[in-house]
Design an enzyme around this catalytic site. Structure first.
Site, PDB file in Angstrom:
ATOM      1  N   ASN A   1      -5.996   2.691 -12.584  1.00 29.71           N
ATOM      2  CA  ASN A   1      -4.960   1.785 -12.092  1.00 29.71           C
ATOM      3  C   ASN A   1      -3.593   2.423 -12.309  1.00 29.71           C
ATOM      4  O   ASN A   1      -3.413   3.206 -13.238  1.00 29.71           O
ATOM      5  CB  ASN A   1      -5.025   0.456 -12.856  1.00 29.71           C
ATOM      6  CG  ASN A   1      -3.972  -0.543 -12.395  1.00 29.71           C
ATOM      7  OD1 ASN A   1      -3.733  -0.717 -11.195  1.00 29.71           O
ATOM      8  ND2 ASN A   1      -3.321  -1.209 -13.350  1.00 29.71           N
TER       9      ASN A   1
ATOM     10  N   LEU B   1      -8.342  -9.293 -11.422  1.00 26.29           N
ATOM     11  CA  LEU B   1      -9.106  -8.649 -12.485  1.00 26.29           C
ATOM     12  C   LEU B   1     -10.378  -8.076 -11.854  1.00 26.29           C
ATOM     13  O   LEU B   1     -11.036  -8.762 -11.053  1.00 26.29           O
ATOM     14  CB  LEU B   1      -9.461  -9.689 -13.545  1.00 26.29           C
ATOM     15  CG  LEU B   1      -9.904  -9.170 -14.904  1.00 26.29           C
ATOM     16  CD1 LEU B   1      -8.797  -8.346 -15.564  1.00 26.29           C
ATOM     17  CD2 LEU B   1     -10.291 -10.330 -15.809  1.00 26.29           C
TER      18      LEU B   1
ATOM     19  N   GLU C   1       5.850   6.708  -9.459  1.00 26.09           N
ATOM     20  CA  GLU C   1       4.442   6.366  -9.233  1.00 26.09           C
ATOM     21  C   GLU C   1       3.851   7.226  -8.122  1.00 26.09           C
ATOM     22  O   GLU C   1       2.726   7.713  -8.228  1.00 26.09           O
ATOM     23  CB  GLU C   1       4.313   4.895  -8.819  1.00 26.09           C
ATOM     24  CG  GLU C   1       4.632   3.902  -9.911  1.00 26.09           C
ATOM     25  CD  GLU C   1       4.419   2.479  -9.434  1.00 26.09           C
ATOM     26  OE1 GLU C   1       3.384   2.183  -8.831  1.00 26.09           O
ATOM     27  OE2 GLU C   1       5.323   1.642  -9.654  1.00 26.09           O
TER      28      GLU C   1
ATOM     29  N   LEU D   1      -4.167  -7.010  -7.453  1.00 24.00           N
ATOM     30  CA  LEU D   1      -3.681  -8.029  -8.392  1.00 24.00           C
ATOM     31  C   LEU D   1      -4.784  -8.785  -9.128  1.00 24.00           C
ATOM     32  O   LEU D   1      -4.511  -9.568 -10.028  1.00 24.00           O
ATOM     33  CB  LEU D   1      -2.780  -9.013  -7.659  1.00 24.00           C
ATOM     34  CG  LEU D   1      -1.495  -8.403  -7.072  1.00 24.00           C
ATOM     35  CD1 LEU D   1      -0.666  -9.461  -6.371  1.00 24.00           C
ATOM     36  CD2 LEU D   1      -0.678  -7.716  -8.159  1.00 24.00           C
TER      37      LEU D   1
ATOM     38  N   GLY E   1       0.778  -1.240   0.000  1.00 26.25           N
ATOM     39  CA  GLY E   1       0.000   0.000   0.000  1.00 26.25           C
ATOM     40  C   GLY E   1       0.806   1.285   0.000  1.00 26.25           C
ATOM     41  O   GLY E   1       0.334   2.307   0.493  1.00 26.25           O
ATOM     42  N   SER E   2       1.998   1.287  -0.614  1.00 26.93           N
ATOM     43  CA  SER E   2       2.752   2.547  -0.621  1.00 26.93           C
ATOM     44  C   SER E   2       2.092   3.596  -1.510  1.00 26.93           C
ATOM     45  O   SER E   2       2.168   4.795  -1.223  1.00 26.93           O
ATOM     46  CB  SER E   2       4.215   2.314  -1.022  1.00 26.93           C
ATOM     47  OG  SER E   2       4.329   2.024  -2.394  1.00 26.93           O
ATOM     48  N   ASN E   3       1.434   3.177  -2.593  1.00 23.28           N
ATOM     49  CA  ASN E   3       0.709   4.155  -3.422  1.00 23.28           C
ATOM     50  C   ASN E   3      -0.519   4.688  -2.690  1.00 23.28           C
ATOM     51  O   ASN E   3      -0.885   5.857  -2.856  1.00 23.28           O
ATOM     52  CB  ASN E   3       0.314   3.531  -4.768  1.00 23.28           C
ATOM     53  CG  ASN E   3       1.457   3.586  -5.767  1.00 23.28           C
ATOM     54  OD1 ASN E   3       1.801   4.654  -6.258  1.00 23.28           O
ATOM     55  ND2 ASN E   3       2.066   2.436  -6.029  1.00 23.28           N
TER      56      ASN E   3
ATOM     57  N   HIS F   1       0.419   1.362 -13.015  1.00 20.79           N
ATOM     58  CA  HIS F   1       1.227   0.219 -13.464  1.00 20.79           C
ATOM     59  C   HIS F   1       2.687   0.664 -13.570  1.00 20.79           C
ATOM     60  O   HIS F   1       2.966   1.749 -14.078  1.00 20.79           O
ATOM     61  CB  HIS F   1       0.726  -0.279 -14.824  1.00 20.79           C
ATOM     62  CG  HIS F   1       1.435  -1.502 -15.304  1.00 20.79           C
ATOM     63  ND1 HIS F   1       1.177  -2.756 -14.792  1.00 20.79           N
ATOM     64  CD2 HIS F   1       2.418  -1.664 -16.226  1.00 20.79           C
ATOM     65  CE1 HIS F   1       1.968  -3.647 -15.389  1.00 20.79           C
ATOM     66  NE2 HIS F   1       2.737  -3.007 -16.250  1.00 20.79           N
TER      67      HIS F   1
END
Ligand code: GRF
Length: 234
Positions: free
Chosen positions: A105, A90, A177, A88, A13-15, A107
């Site tokens: 999202n 879908l 990011e 992770l 959860g760093s983002n 990436h």
């Protein structure tokens, strides 16, 4: 009115942290607030972070079976925007359908290269290095029914340096990011960027040259540095 965000995260959860930091400073709480964190792993660091910051935290099974439960959570928390930050699974199609243009999202590569099923974590960076590419980067995109496939909202280049390992490259991309993702989420939350009728983002969110200075500074190849600098300032 402040948009209500749900963050879906499978891991550390760093983002999520970077987004929270961004939205809780500089008066940006009026843009959006994180109202819910969902994870397919009960022990995800993202859930622990949410709990310690008084954000609703819910563990939910992933896959299509989780679609109805996911939607029920999004409805009950009156979620405007869904943000995947290291999720992770879908996203079930019923969720994509209802939130189309309102799911994002992040990436850790320059899509459409190095994305898709199985391309996550260090595998992405290992594939970039193995390909011989000189530039990787971060991408924020709208989510559709396929992994890493929806319209690109923002991209930022990161150099691949000689002697790079997947871990070193991952760490360099992650710094980007953390800057790019919150800015792109805010742009969508404020309707400065949307999904158009052709399935493209109405605008590309481009970082400015000041923000990118540390990226440029880390490039030891003058020609590459110049090329990226020109692209960023265009
Ligand atoms: C990030 O590299 C993101 O791009 C990818 O998964 C990773 C999640 O990291 N989708 P974190 O959990 O946000 O630290």
């Amino acid at each position: 009115m402040s948009s209500r965000l749900a963050v879906l995260a499978s891991g550390r959860g760093s983002n999520l942290r970077a987004l929270h930091e961004y939205l809780t400073h500089g008066g940006r709480g009026s843009i959006a607030q994180i109202s819910l964190v969902l994870s397919d792993h009960a022990d995800a660091g993202a859930l622990a972070f949410a709990k310690s910051h008084d954000i609703a935290a819910v563990a939910i099974e992933g896959g299509t079976l989780g679609g109805e439960r996911l939607l029920a959570q999004l409805h009950s928390h009156r979620i405007d925007l869904v943000v995947l930050a290291g999720y992770l699974r879908l996203v079930p199609s019923n969720v994509v359908n209802e939130y189309r243009g309102r799911i994002l999202n992040v990436h850790p590569a320059l899509l459409p290269a190095f994305g898709g099923s199985g391309m996550y974590g260090l595998r992405v960076h290992a594939a970039v290095i193995a390909s011989g590419a000189r530039v990787s980067g971060a991408t924020v995109h709208f989510v559709d029914e396929r992994y890493d496939h929806g319209a690109v909202i923002a991209q930022w280049p990161v150099p691949v340096l000689s002697g790079d390992t997947p871990q070193l490259l991952a760490a360099r991309v992650l710094r980007v990011e953390h800057a790019l993702f919150p800015a792109a989420v805010a742009a969508v939350a404020q309707s400065r960027i949307a999904l158009d009728q052709n399935g493209r983002a109405t605008h590309m969110h481009l970082p400015n040259l000041d923000d990118a200075t540390y990226v440029l500074d880390s490039i030891d190849d003058a020609a590459l540095r110049k090329a990226i600098g020109i692209a960023l300032s265009a």
